[in-house]
Each structure stands twice: as structure tokens, then as C-alpha cells.
Enzyme design. Sequence first.
Site, mmCIF file in Angstrom:
data_model
loop_
_atom_site.group_PDB
_atom_site.id
_atom_site.type_symbol
_atom_site.label_atom_id
_atom_site.label_comp_id
_atom_site.label_asym_id
_atom_site.label_seq_id
_atom_site.Cartn_x
_atom_site.Cartn_y
_atom_site.Cartn_z
ATOM 1 N N GLU A 6 -4.418 -2.875 2.046
ATOM 2 C CA GLU A 6 -5.766 -3.472 2.044
ATOM 3 C C GLU A 6 -6.254 -3.737 0.614
ATOM 4 O O GLU A 6 -7.414 -3.543 0.291
ATOM 5 C CB GLU A 6 -6.753 -2.595 2.826
HETATM 6 C C1 LIG Z 1 2.170 1.365 5.825
HETATM 7 C C2 LIG Z 1 1.796 -0.051 5.519
HETATM 8 C C3 LIG Z 1 0.929 -0.720 6.355
HETATM 9 C C4 LIG Z 1 0.607 -2.056 6.101
HETATM 10 N N1 LIG Z 1 -0.164 -2.747 7.010
HETATM 11 C C5 LIG Z 1 -0.301 -4.092 6.862
HETATM 12 C C6 LIG Z 1 -0.898 -4.893 7.887
HETATM 13 O O1 LIG Z 1 -1.325 -4.379 8.929
HETATM 14 N N2 LIG Z 1 -0.960 -6.239 7.709
HETATM 15 C C7 LIG Z 1 -0.492 -6.835 6.578
HETATM 16 O O2 LIG Z 1 -0.597 -8.063 6.474
HETATM 17 N N3 LIG Z 1 0.050 -6.110 5.571
HETATM 18 C C8 LIG Z 1 0.172 -4.759 5.690
HETATM 19 N N4 LIG Z 1 0.774 -4.023 4.702
HETATM 20 C C9 LIG Z 1 1.144 -4.671 3.462
HETATM 21 C C10 LIG Z 1 0.302 -4.231 2.292
HETATM 22 O O3 LIG Z 1 -0.973 -4.783 2.398
HETATM 23 C C11 LIG Z 1 1.066 -4.606 1.022
HETATM 24 O O4 LIG Z 1 2.053 -3.616 0.847
HETATM 25 C C12 LIG Z 1 0.192 -4.720 -0.184
HETATM 26 O O5 LIG Z 1 -0.622 -5.839 -0.082
HETATM 27 C C13 LIG Z 1 0.985 -4.825 -1.475
HETATM 28 O O6 LIG Z 1 1.958 -5.813 -1.391
HETATM 29 P P1 LIG Z 1 3.485 -5.465 -1.743
HETATM 30 O O7 LIG Z 1 3.806 -4.162 -1.125
HETATM 31 O O8 LIG Z 1 4.327 -6.610 -1.414
HETATM 32 O O9 LIG Z 1 3.462 -5.231 -3.305
HETATM 33 P P2 LIG Z 1 3.637 -6.353 -4.437
HETATM 34 O O10 LIG Z 1 2.632 -7.424 -4.241
HETATM 35 O O11 LIG Z 1 5.059 -6.713 -4.546
HETATM 36 O O12 LIG Z 1 3.196 -5.527 -5.712
HETATM 37 C C14 LIG Z 1 4.042 -4.560 -6.362
HETATM 38 C C15 LIG Z 1 3.211 -3.863 -7.432
HETATM 39 O O13 LIG Z 1 2.728 -4.822 -8.370
HETATM 40 C C16 LIG Z 1 1.303 -4.797 -8.433
HETATM 41 N N5 LIG Z 1 0.825 -6.179 -8.591
HETATM 42 C C17 LIG Z 1 1.105 -7.257 -7.823
HETATM 43 N N6 LIG Z 1 0.468 -8.335 -8.288
HETATM 44 C C18 LIG Z 1 -0.223 -7.953 -9.379
HETATM 45 C C19 LIG Z 1 -1.075 -8.616 -10.303
HETATM 46 N N7 LIG Z 1 -1.361 -9.912 -10.206
HETATM 47 N N8 LIG Z 1 -1.618 -7.889 -11.284
HETATM 48 C C20 LIG Z 1 -1.368 -6.573 -11.394
HETATM 49 N N9 LIG Z 1 -0.573 -5.891 -10.571
HETATM 50 C C21 LIG Z 1 -0.006 -6.565 -9.572
HETATM 51 C C22 LIG Z 1 0.874 -4.181 -7.113
HETATM 52 O O14 LIG Z 1 -0.397 -3.569 -7.207
HETATM 53 C C23 LIG Z 1 1.976 -3.170 -6.886
HETATM 54 O O15 LIG Z 1 1.700 -2.018 -7.633
HETATM 55 C C24 LIG Z 1 1.098 -2.687 4.943
HETATM 56 C C25 LIG Z 1 1.939 -1.984 4.078
HETATM 57 C C26 LIG Z 1 2.319 -0.703 4.368
HETATM 58 C C27 LIG Z 1 3.300 -0.020 3.465
#
Ligand SMILES: Cc1cc2nc3c(=O)[nH]c(=O)nc-3n(C[C@H](O)[C@H](O)[C@H](O)COP(=O)(O)OP(=O)(O)OC[C@H]3O[C@@H](n4cnc5c(N)ncnc54)[C@H](O)[C@@H]3O)c2cc1C
Length: 650
Positions: free
Chosen positions: A429
Site C-alpha cells: 500500500e
Molecule cells: C504480502 C503482499 C501483499 C500484497 N498485496 C497486494 C494487493 O492486494 N494488490 C496489489 O496490487 N499489490 C499487492 N502487493 C504488492 C505491493 O503493493 C508491492 O510489493 C509494493 O507496491 C512494492 O512493489 P515491489 O515489491 O515491486 O517493489 P519495487 O517497486 O520493485 O521496489 C523495490 C524497492 O525500491 C524502492 N523504490 C521503488 N521505486 C522507488 C523510487 N522511485 N524511489 C525510491 N525508492 C523506490 C521500493 O520502496 C523498494 O524498497 C502485495 C505485496 C505483498 C508482498
Amino acid sequence: MSATQPVQPKVTEREARQVAEAAREHDWRKPSFAKELFLGRLRLDLIHPHPLPADEDVRRGEAFLARLRAFCDSALADGLPGRIEREAKIPDETVRALKDLGALGMKIDPKYGGLGLTQVYYNKALALVGSVSPAIGALLSAHQSIGVPQPLKIFGTQEQKDTYLPRCATTAISAFLLTEPDVGSDPARLATTAVPDGEDAYLLDGVKLWTTNGVVADLLVVMARVPKSENHRGGITAFVVEADSPGITVEHRNAFMGLRGLENGVTRFHQVRVPAAQRIGAEGSGLKIALTTLNTGRLSLPAMCVGAGKWCLKIAREWSGVREQWGRPVARHEAVGAKISFIAATTFALEAVVDLASQMADEDRNDIRIEAALAKLYGSEMAWLMADELVQIRGGRGFETAESLAARGERAVPAEQMLRDLRINRIFEGSTEIMHLLIAREAVDAHLSVAGDLIDPQKALGDKAKAGARAAAFYARWLPQLATGAGQLPGTFRAFHPDGHPDLSTHLRHVERSARKLARSTFYAMSRWQGRMETKQGFLGRIVDIGAALFAMSAACVRAEHLRATGEHGREAYQLADAFCRQSRIRVEELFGRLWNNTDELDRKVVEGVLGGTYAWLEEGVLDASGDGPWIADATPGPAARENVHRPIR
Ligand SMILES: Cc1cc2nc3c(=O)[nH]c(=O)nc-3n(C[C@H](O)[C@H](O)[C@H](O)COP(=O)(O)OP(=O)(O)OC[C@H]3O[C@@H](n4cnc5c(N)ncnc54)[C@H](O)[C@@H]3O)c2cc1C
């Protein structure tokens, strides 16, 4: 490549920002306490006296909480939390019982069969049920805070509301599907497509990852990209989709370090026909809908963090009072006592933040989008710290599982599980890093709206000249206001220093002074870095963290005074607010210091070295068991590749 095969869009950083910017709500029609704070103005009148719920809302909310509590008590007596942890699944009968309670429709209007609870009571209910099982809390909140009911409530047509809300209130579990294997924080890369199929339908193709509730859901909100064409505006668009539609496969149920009961999976869409009547809002408005939904939806997560804080406090009190080492209860050793004080004070402040923001959301007099975002950011970070301190207070037992403790005859305290369950809150979120950017964007909005063109490298000279004149006029008026303020006058906020109570007025004066300093610092940074400001994430993150702390201090003081005025634990509340503000002031001072005295530039150089392989020698001497598989699974769309594990709970 056929029209049905999504292509991963190539997106530059600038384009990613533009997509985020287009999804932002630009207007501020109502006052915002937090926005004012970032502009250097402590508008205490917007939050004090503490807003109050209507009697009828309280009656309805308390009645439901009593029923929910009875359910939770019997779930505890039956050992439900341990069972969920062991089996990594919420039993179907528990889900059915929750449906019978009406827990799927807490926020849905009674005219559609819901309970019609306010945001305040919805959040209290989540905190209560989440304290029994965070996985149940996540199921209910994913369904109601981001799933089908909330976007439909705000953006749905009457027909959509009539069709789906009665189901959502009673039997249908929903999920929200935005994330994809290659689309996390950056929705501009969204690859799932919704290709128009005749006049009245779309065909969905793509793969969605980490779909909370997705494994058991009856209904899905799916974000997909409509290609632009002569008759279609196109863009990222939201749809309500029946989860058992032909072409949908849940290919995998994911397992995590915490929230083991989560029904979270990978969902594939192959040529899934969705009637146009199931589109939510206009084409291209999907991200705006998601963000608007989160305006209040974001409060659920910190509400459950409040529940976590309360639980940590209870365990810390009970345990550290009886565990004796070195001749006294461990609580009486100063190092442990400081942790207990931190947990107590922070829980008080966090509840103040969530209750205040929720009540303001219910009243709808103020714009609370920044407050909710701050609550999410601050709540997830602070709850993690509190749980970590609890593990430390419990010593070796903090690291031991509840099951193991019980097996050797001790109380089954799941402190390590709490830590595992809470960890995801800092990622989903909106991760902490993304929340920093999102809130910083709002914090500097006033500057950008007058000086944006001035610092935008893409703007023409003529635009810059006009922006320069606008900015000069604005800052000539605004900057002098930041020099002095009520925080410098000893008598201000006297109402917050009643006889015989700790003096909270001094903390509010500190907030007022700090808010001006914060705004001045933001202004200096904008003048210094101009167009590069948006890349200064270290600076922006600290600005936001200071704002979060100032908001929490204000909320804590207002809540303490509210409790005193209503005769409920007033003196103790003042004590806790005083402790929180003092602890918080130390953190705020440190953050201010680090605005200008930090290692950001040096860190940048080290990162270059790390990525360039300069320090590869430092990695020698260890082995990596993760092998050399792909970092990101291939999400090439097509028919189902694996078994369908979708299993709706009837
Ligand atoms: C248990 C679980 C439940 C979830 N439930 C849902 C759901 O119901 N629906 C849904 O759609 N998604 C869901 N998600 C997805 C979740 O919202 C994402 O994991 C989250 O948005 C982060 O994306 P990512 O994991 O791909 O990380 P990435 O976007 O790959 O980021 C990796 C790291 O880089 C940082 N980062 C990325 N971009 C930037 C930037 N521009 N500046 C600085 N730092 C940055 C991030 O903060 C993170 O630390 C869920 C994930 C999990 C693990």
C-alpha cells in the site's frame, strides 16, 4: 505481436513521474491540517477541539464491536491464531462466521445490506480482529479498503452499486489487482491490457502478482491498460471482474515470512471478456481511482498497527514486571524501562493519529489525504520499532515461536510472529520510500504551483520568466510569515497546561516553531536544487518524517486534552502525550540536523562503486544459496500454464 499480447512499456523516470502526477488529485477544495503544517502554519483550529462522532454512529459501532469481540473471544478460546499460523490458512468456517457477522460489509451502506460503520469504527474493528489474527485483518481490509466496495462507493454507477455492493456486504470477497511481476511501485509500466472487443466489452490479458485475497476472491478490481485509438481515450483503467470468468487462472498461492494465512496469489488473465458496464469510471482514470480510494483506505493499515502497539504494551507490562534478573524485574532496569516507555508513548500517539484522521474522514470537513498517508508511513515504521523492542524485552523468548514456548510449558506469546507479520506494512500500500515521495510531492505543492515552471528544465524561457514573477510575488508575502509566530510567545496554547498536569503547551509551541523551520528549509532546498529537488530523496524523506512527527505530536496533545475534558484518564493521557512529545522532539531535532549534515553525496558515490563492481572483493568468503534463476518470472501472457488454485469460500 497480436493485439492481445501485452508489451511491457518502456518507461523513463520522467514518464513514470508524469503518470504519477496525472493520477494525483490536484485540487484542494477543503482545508488540510497537514498541508498547512508543511507550509509552516500550525492550524490547531482544524483539529482542536477533537472532532466527535454522532451518537447514532457510536451506538451502531459499539454494538458491532461487542459482537465482533464475542467472536474474537471464542476464536481465541479455540486456538484460532495458532491454527492459522500452523496451517498457513484461515479456516473456511472462520470466513463463513465473519460473513455471518456482517464483517465483509462494515463500511457498506445499510441500504445495500452493509453495516454502515464510520471510518472510526471500521478501523477499531480492524484493530480488534487484527490483534487476534493479522491475516484476518488483512483479508477484511483488502476487501473493504482497496477491494471492490470502496472504488464503487466513490466512482461506481448506480447499476454497479446495485449489482455488487449487496454481494460485497454479505458473501463476496474481493481483491485489488494492480501489481505485476514487472510493475511494483511504478504503475507506468503496467502491461496487462484491456483491448476493446466490439462496442460493449473488453478482453483482458496479463499476469497479476501478490493479489491479496486473490486465491479465494469472488470479485476482482483489475487495473489494465486500454490501448489508445480513435474511439478510445485509453490509459490505465479499472474494472470489476467476476473471479470465475473463463480465462482466469490462479496459478500459484504465495507464501511469506508473515501473514501466513493470507490468500495471496498470481492471477493470469487470458482473453477474459469483461462487459464495458463493468468498467469503473472513465478509461484512463484507473490510477486516480486507486489513489482516491486509498485516501481513506490507507487508514486501515495504521489502525492495525495501533492494535499491534496495544498488544506489545500489554505483553511488555506483564512480562517485564515478573521476569527478574540481576535482583529486580527487568522493567526496573533503565535500558528496558526506556523501551517500555517508548512503546506506551508511541501507542498513545499512534492511536491519537488514527482516531483523529478517521474522525476527520467521517466528518468530511477537511481534506485528510496527507494525514492518512502520514498515518500509514508513521504507523508502519513505528509499529515495526515497537515490535522489535518487545522482542528485545522478551530476550531469548522473543525469538522463540509461540508453539515452541507452549510445548515446553510456557505462555505462547507470538512476539517473533508479530515482527514477521508487521514487516510487510512498510512495503505494501505504498512502500516507505514511495510514501516519502508522495507526501513530499504534496508538501512542496504550494511551491511547485507558483514556481514549478521556474524549476522545470523542460519549460521555455518565456514560461520561466512568468513563473519567476509569480514566485517573487508569492515569496515576498509568504517568507516573512515564517520568521515569527505563536510558538515564540510563552503564553500561547495555554489551554494545554491545566493545573496539575504536564505542560503540553510547550510542545505545541515547539510544533509551531518547527513547522515554520520545516517550511523555510523546504524553500531553501528548492532555491538551492531547483529542478533537481525531486531527486533529493534523502532530504525529502527527512522533511516528510519531520512533518509526520509534528502531526503525531499535535494529535497526541489534542487527544490528551480531549480525554481530560471528557474526564477519561486525563492525567495519564497528559503524561503519555508529554513523554511522546519529548521523545519525538529529540528525533525531530536529529532529523533537522541531518537535513544539511548527512552522507547523501558520499552514499551516492558508494552506490556507484557497488554497482560498478569496485567493492566486489568485499563479497568474497561467502556462498549464495539462491542460485542463478531469473530475478523476475516471465509473465508472458497466454493460456494457463499451471493448475488453477482458485477456491472461493461458499
Ligand atoms: C504480502 C503482499 C501483499 C500484497 N498485496 C497486494 C494487493 O492486494 N494488490 C496489489 O496490487 N499489490 C499487492 N502487493 C504488492 C505491493 O503493493 C508491492 O510489493 C509494493 O507496491 C512494492 O512493489 P515491489 O515489491 O515491486 O517493489 P519495487 O517497486 O520493485 O521496489 C523495490 C524497492 O525500491 C524502492 N523504490 C521503488 N521505486 C522507488 C523510487 N522511485 N524511489 C525510491 N525508492 C523506490 C521500493 O520502496 C523498494 O524498497 C502485495 C505485496 C505483498 C508482498
